[in-house]
Scaffold this active site. Structure first.
Site, PDB file in Angstrom:
ATOM      1  N   CYS A 171      61.730  40.131  13.379  1.00 34.99           N
ATOM      2  CA  CYS A 171      61.461  41.296  12.540  1.00 34.99           C
ATOM      3  C   CYS A 171      60.049  41.825  12.814  1.00 34.99           C
ATOM      4  CB  CYS A 171      61.571  41.029  11.041  1.00 34.99           C
ATOM      5  SG  CYS A 171      63.191  40.484  10.520  1.00 34.99           S
ATOM      6  N   ARG A 187      60.748  42.248  18.670  1.00 37.29           N
ATOM      7  CA  ARG A 187      60.830  41.210  17.649  1.00 37.29           C
ATOM      8  C   ARG A 187      62.185  41.188  16.941  1.00 37.29           C
ATOM      9  NH1 ARG A 187      55.884  39.168  16.223  1.00 37.29           N
ATOM     10  NH2 ARG A 187      56.765  38.434  14.296  1.00 37.29           N
ATOM     11  N   TRP A 229      65.668  41.503  12.622  1.00 33.76           N
ATOM     12  CA  TRP A 229      66.472  40.477  13.284  1.00 33.76           C
ATOM     13  C   TRP A 229      67.128  39.722  12.133  1.00 33.76           C
ATOM     14  CZ3 TRP A 229      66.951  35.137  13.454  1.00 33.76           C
ATOM     15  CH2 TRP A 229      67.648  34.618  14.564  1.00 33.76           C
ATOM     16  N   ASN A 256      59.382  39.966   6.711  1.00 34.29           N
ATOM     17  CA  ASN A 256      59.758  39.152   7.873  1.00 34.29           C
ATOM     18  C   ASN A 256      59.712  37.710   7.405  1.00 34.29           C
ATOM     19  OD1 ASN A 256      59.989  37.866  10.352  1.00 34.29           O
ATOM     20  ND2 ASN A 256      57.833  38.161  10.861  1.00 34.29           N
ATOM     21  N   GLY A 257      60.796  36.972   7.600  1.00 34.93           N
ATOM     22  CA  GLY A 257      60.808  35.571   7.172  1.00 34.93           C
ATOM     23  C   GLY A 257      62.043  35.270   6.344  1.00 34.93           C
ATOM     24  N   GLU A 280      65.290  26.646  33.651  1.00 34.78           N
ATOM     25  CA  GLU A 280      64.743  27.964  33.319  1.00 34.78           C
ATOM     26  C   GLU A 280      65.581  29.069  33.975  1.00 34.78           C
ATOM     27  OE1 GLU A 280      62.868  29.152  31.227  1.00 34.78           O
ATOM     28  OE2 GLU A 280      62.059  31.018  32.004  1.00 34.78           O
ATOM     29  N   LYS A 322      67.486  31.993  31.884  1.00 28.99           N
ATOM     30  CA  LYS A 322      67.241  33.415  32.143  1.00 28.99           C
ATOM     31  C   LYS A 322      68.574  34.150  32.327  1.00 28.99           C
ATOM     32  CE  LYS A 322      63.800  34.129  31.293  1.00 28.99           C
ATOM     33  NZ  LYS A 322      63.058  33.067  30.750  1.00 28.99           N
ATOM     34  N   GLU A 326      70.491  34.387  28.941  1.00 29.04           N
ATOM     35  CA  GLU A 326      69.961  35.218  27.864  1.00 29.04           C
ATOM     36  C   GLU A 326      70.020  36.703  28.154  1.00 29.04           C
ATOM     37  OE1 GLU A 326      65.984  33.991  26.669  1.00 29.04           O
ATOM     38  OE2 GLU A 326      65.259  33.977  28.712  1.00 29.04           O
ATOM     39  N   HIS A 335      77.888  13.288  37.847  1.00 31.48           N
ATOM     40  CA  HIS A 335      78.342  12.603  36.641  1.00 31.48           C
ATOM     41  C   HIS A 335      78.993  13.574  35.656  1.00 31.48           C
ATOM     42  CE1 HIS A 335      76.404   8.993  38.059  1.00 31.48           C
ATOM     43  NE2 HIS A 335      75.306   9.698  38.289  1.00 31.48           N
ATOM     44  N   LYS A 346      62.097  37.963  20.368  1.00 29.96           N
ATOM     45  CA  LYS A 346      61.036  37.360  21.182  1.00 29.96           C
ATOM     46  C   LYS A 346      60.259  36.305  20.404  1.00 29.96           C
ATOM     47  CE  LYS A 346      57.989  37.916  24.749  1.00 29.96           C
ATOM     48  NZ  LYS A 346      58.748  37.068  25.661  1.00 29.96           N
TER      49      LYS A 346
HETATM   50  C1  G6P Z   1      62.417  32.858  21.772  1.00 32.80           C
HETATM   51  C2  G6P Z   1      62.208  33.724  22.997  1.00 32.80           C
HETATM   52  C3  G6P Z   1      62.007  32.855  24.235  1.00 32.80           C
HETATM   53  C4  G6P Z   1      60.855  31.878  24.005  1.00 32.80           C
HETATM   54  C5  G6P Z   1      61.075  31.051  22.738  1.00 32.80           C
HETATM   55  C6  G6P Z   1      59.818  30.267  22.364  1.00 32.80           C
HETATM   56  O1  G6P Z   1      63.641  32.216  21.850  1.00 32.80           O
HETATM   57  O2  G6P Z   1      63.313  34.580  23.181  1.00 32.80           O
HETATM   58  O3  G6P Z   1      61.693  33.674  25.346  1.00 32.80           O
HETATM   59  O4  G6P Z   1      60.745  31.032  25.102  1.00 32.80           O
HETATM   60  O5  G6P Z   1      61.362  31.896  21.628  1.00 32.80           O
HETATM   61  O6  G6P Z   1      58.810  31.185  22.023  1.00 32.80           O
HETATM   62  P1  G6P Z   1      57.276  30.911  22.109  1.00 32.80           P
HETATM   63  O7  G6P Z   1      56.629  32.182  21.655  1.00 32.80           O
HETATM   64  O8  G6P Z   1      56.995  29.765  21.156  1.00 32.80           O
HETATM   65  O9  G6P Z   1      56.930  30.565  23.502  1.00 32.80           O
END
Ligand code: G6P
Length: 612
Positions: A2, A27, A73, A99-100, A485, A489, A492, A508, A607
């Protein structure tokens, strides 16, 4: 999670709010809304993106020199027009953005119902504004006092901004575990979840602390109190954020821009910390606690998402070079499993935003149990940066694409510097090896630039992979976290199911999935594991899997066996993740674009995750 923005001053608030919401859209982007104060409170809100809100508002009355805006969000209640913020109180005198999560909203709602309140939405936020109204009415209180008393009754996390129609020169904001920044202009104030909506108007900001309430009054300055009603002295910071850093600069997507910024952001992360001529690496944040860190029994790393993957690479770096045992924990698991932490442990939190709720909570737990805490963050002034005993910023600049790219390489660069510094202090690597690693780290920005030239090869691979429903990513050693990673990527932003696995572990389980429809991306750039990984590739090929290998330039063996290869420059093994992750980022980016996905705002994600 948010985005919040507010303005009070002499200008038209509406354009400032909309521009701010667009900057904060990373956000959350389920729904958006604004409330404008011009004698009346005009509230507009709509499911969808900020542009949908703008279309919806059209030519309606948007006048007002004070207003608040929100991009959501969803936590409580599906994303729809009713659940969108701002929320009005029952008598429509007060309006709030939040937000929260208010965890004890249910009993409060029940109590309010007994007082005759009815609710239009399913949100916890609407309950909070009704509570504030009830308290205000009951005691005939000022809005700040009503907000303060209401907040003594709620459990949870919040950043809120409230306006009272009958007190039209004032805006009240409060925070607990969710960030809020106040921007101070000339006869005007801004408020936002982060500084990005504020920087084009002022560089003077105040970061609110937990349990603080800010009262922004037109022509009467900023007053900050805490929840116990004690007056606080806000510290004004000067921020150094360039407007170009938060704009796309000719790229279609922020993610693409951020991928291409990496030669510079990695160099920025090293600036003043690595001197190749004189042959040293140094971190200011380490110096104060050097003895404690170098003599730690254990380093525990807590993080989420991509930052957790950086943590896994740190495990290889610290154990390999500095010979300190490392445990890497998902912050959300660590905090709830009664972990054993001692004063001899060092807990490192890695977080781009510095606001991730689980990471913050894990840190607080570690602090309580006596561990030294160290933060590795990107966002300057963020909560994690402020609660830790010490730390280092990665200096990657604002990262706006939801899928993290330059923050990841910034974190790994910082962790490499940290591992080298500790290794040197502890004498766990020879002087020659230390010098060799220092020189090579200095070459990394240039090598990342060369690596980016693989973009055309990546596009060819993307064409082949774009219609797959599944993909497997394999890597070994330093590049196992890179495989994780790469898979994250792809998931997501392209919505293709992908799994990252240690290459040898594949037999396995995942090997059962391999057939001619399963692309297998193999990260094969660590020299020490080359032969082993060649065998793993053979195992995949024997089952008709399609192998896409990320290889070092001149790797004739894998070129021969793999279906497609992406070649990148050679580097020393500990730094291979900094190069091999680049084709992974580009691959997910191109596939997402080819599939017509919104790269910067993937569905259901946000994010900055400031709720549990
Ligand atoms: C969210 C974002 C990710 C990020 C994760 C941790 O899920 O979409 O891209 O890696 O949070 O966020 P941070 O700000 O703690 O690195």
């Amino acid at each position: 999670m948010c985005g919040i923005v507010g303005y009070i001053g002499e200008r038209d608030a509406y354009p400032i709010l909309i521009k701010g919401l667009k900057r904060l859209e990373y956000r959350g982007y389920d729904s958006a809304g604004v409330a404008l104060m011009n004698g009346n409170l005009n509230v507009y809100k709509k499911k969808g993106k900020v542009n949908d809100l703008v279309d919806f508002i059209g030519t309606s009355n948007t006048k007002g020199n004070m207003g608040i805006g929100h991009t959501r969000w969803a936590t409580h209640g599906i994303p729809d027009d009713l659940n969108a913020h701002p929320h009005l109180s029952g008598e429509e005198r007060l309006v709030i953005i939040h937000n929260g999560i208010i965890e004890n909203y249910a009993p409060i709602k029940e109590w309010l119902k007994t007082k005759g309140h009815t609710f239009k939405s399913e949100t916890d936020t609407e309950v909070l504004i009704h509570l504030i109204e009830e308290i205000q009415k009951d005691g005939d209180l000022s809005i700040e006092e009503a907000v303060r008393l209401a907040l003594t009754k709620v459990v949870g996390a919040y950043a809120i901004v409230v306006i009272d129609r009958l007190d039209p020169n004032k805006m009240v904001a409060a925070r607990k575990s969710s960030p809020l920044v106040v921007g101070i202009g000339k006869d005007e104030f801004f408020i936002a979840s982060d500084a990005t909506p504020i920087v084009e108007y002022t560089n003077q900001v105040v970061y609110l602390d937990d349990n603080e309430i800010a009262v922004l009054t037109k022509n009467d300055g900023l007053k900050v109190i805490n929840i116990e009603n004690e007056v606080q002295r806000p510290l004004v910071h000067e921020i150094d954020m360039k407007i170009e850093a938060i704009e796309k600069g000719g790229y279609d997507y922020f993610m693409h821009k951020e991928i291409y910024e990496q030669p510079n952001t990695i160099a920025d992360c090293m600036r003043g910390r690595l001197n190749v001529q004189e042959g040293w690496a140094r971190l200011g944040g380490l110096s104060q606690y050097k003895n404690r860190i170098c003599n730690a029994d254990r380093i525990i790393i807590v993080a989420c998402g991509t930052s957790w993957h950086s943590g896994l690479i740190a495990e290889y770096l610290f154990e390999d070079l500095a010979r300190i045992p490392v445990e890497v924990e998902y912050a959300s698991e660590f905090r709830y499993r009664n972990p054993i932490i001692s004063e001899k442990d060092v807990v490192i939190a890695i977080s781009q935003s510095g606001e991730t709720a689980d990471t913050l909570a894990a840190l607080e737990l570690a602090k309580k149990q006596g561990a030294l805490t160290y933060g590795i963050c990107n966002v300057v002034g963020s909560s994690i940066a402020r609660v830790t005993d010490s730390g280092s910023y990665i200096h990657a600049g604002p990262e706006i694409g939801v899928a993290s790219t330059k923050a990841f390489t910034g974190q790994v660069t910082l962790l490499s510097l940290m591992a080298l510094t500790i290794a040197y202090e502890r004498g766990t690597i020879s002087t020659n090896r230390y010098q060799e690693l220092i020189s090579e780290l200095g070459r990394i920005p240039k090598k990342v630039e060369e690596t980016l030239k693989c973009d055309d090869q990546v596009k060819v691979v993307s064409e082949k992979m774009k219609d797959s429903s599944n993909a497997l990513y394999l890597g070994r050693g330093y590049n196992f976290p890179v495989a994780l990673e790469g898979a994250l990527k792809l998931k997501e932003i392209s919505y293709i199911h992908a799994e990252g696995y240690p290459a040898a572990e594949m037999k396995h389980g995942p090997i059962a999935l391999i057939d001619e429809n399963m692309p297998v991306v193999v990260v094969a750039t660590n020299p020490s594991a080359h032969e082993k990984i060649v065998s793993n590739v053979q195992e995949v090929k024997a089952r008709k899997g399609v192998v896409i290998a990320i290889v070092n330039e001149g790797d004739s063996v894998l070129k021969e066996i793999a279906d497609l290869v992406i070649e990148i420059p050679l580097t020393l093994e500990p730094f291979t993740p900094l190069l091999s992750v680049i084709p992974m980022q580009l691959l997910s980016y191109h596939i997402a674009v080819m599939r017509g996905c919104n790269v910067d705002q993937p569905r259901n994600l946000a994010k900055s995750v400031t709720v549990e």
